[in-house]
Design a protein around this motif. Structure first.
Motif: not given
Length: 277
Positions: A133-141, A260-263, A267-272
């Motif tokens: 899943x995409x949820x295996x790559x990036x975290x979601x609330x 991209x970098x971790x930073x 930033x991209x994820x926290x905005x969304x």
């Protein structure tokens, strides 16, 4: 002489599994379509064997694999598709439900692989396609436990690919995002009502629901058949590509995570992903 190839697919009662079973059968494959509660799928194709397989029941795994080999002679590809998504904040999720999430999405995959590996080793050939899943790559609330299970599946699959490559056995990962007409989140016979969630989370949950509504809108036009096409390509393209992104809605998130970098990524994820509470 060309030998008809055989695929075993878990979780074929609906969604990606059912669509994949029909697609492989349409393209001339023998299909072992497995599910917890057997029902008829893809009735127009005679080259489908329906078998009971519950990934939490090792006896059923053994029986389904044995039945498939007895019926078709061999198995060439295994698609580990069975799974579900548990949602809710971590603190409100009982331990038993967390255990269940991992038993289905991680340990169940491992048990299917463990049962079929001797067959693949004997043939010095075979391929596993694990549906992540995409949820295996990036975290979601709100889906931390589903995230955790799919992150585990991704790490296991990559590591396993190195172990098995010397034996002529491949491992691939398909990463879908949201699609229409699936039973994501459904698992009959279990209770997932998170009644113990502290009230402190109420505002957060309300905000997170808005985020998920936006994600659903982004994936509203994607059907299970599209993901099945990607699964079929992974199984047949003859490459050693490990990961396949299956839906466009998650590409921006995956590109940020991997490119991209971790930073910049955070930033991209926290905005969304940070709800307005």
């Amino acid at each position: 002489m060309t030998t008809t190839r055989t695929v075993l697919i878990t979780g074929c009662s609906s969604g990606f599994g059912e669509a994949s079973a029909c697609l492989f059968a349409k393209n001339g494959w023998n299909v072992i379509a497995t599910m917890r509660n057997p029902t008829t799928v893809c009735e127009e194709y005679p080259n489908i064997l329906i078998a009971r397989l519950d990934v939490q029941d090792q006896t059923s795994i053994k029986s389904a694999v044995a039945a498939g080999v007895a019926h078709f002679g061999r198995i060439d590809v295994v698609i580990n598709n069975a799974g579900y998504g548990l949602s809710g904040v971590f603190e409100g999720t009982p331990r038993a439900r967390i255990q269940d999430q991992f038993e289905v999405n991680v340990f169940g995959v491992m048990d299917v692989i463990r049962e079929t590996l001797p067959h693949f080793r004997q043939n010095r050939a075979g391929l596993y396609v694990n549906v992540s899943s995409g949820a295996g790559v990036f975290g979601l609330p709100m889906i931390s436990l589903y995230n955790a299970s799919k992150f585990a599946l991704e790490g296991f699959s990559e590591s396993l690919s190195y172990e098995l490559s010397a034996l002529g056995i491949g491992v691939k990962i398909v990463e879908p995002g949201g699609v229409t007409k699936t039973k994501f989140g459904e698992r009959s016979g279990s209770e997932f009502s998170l009644t113990t969630t502290p009230e402190d989370y109420d505002a957060f949950i309300a905000g997170a629901s808005g985020i998920f509504n936006g994600l659903r809108e982004a994936s509203a036009s994607t059907a299970s058949e599209h993901v099945a096409q990607v699964i079929y390509r992974a199984a047949t393209d003859g490459t050693d590509q490990l990961r396949y992104v299956a839906t466009d809605d998650i590409r921006p998130f995956i590109e940020k995570r991997r490119g991209s970098s971790e930073e910049e990524y955070m930033r991209f994820m926290r905005e969304r992903m940070t709800p307005s509470c």
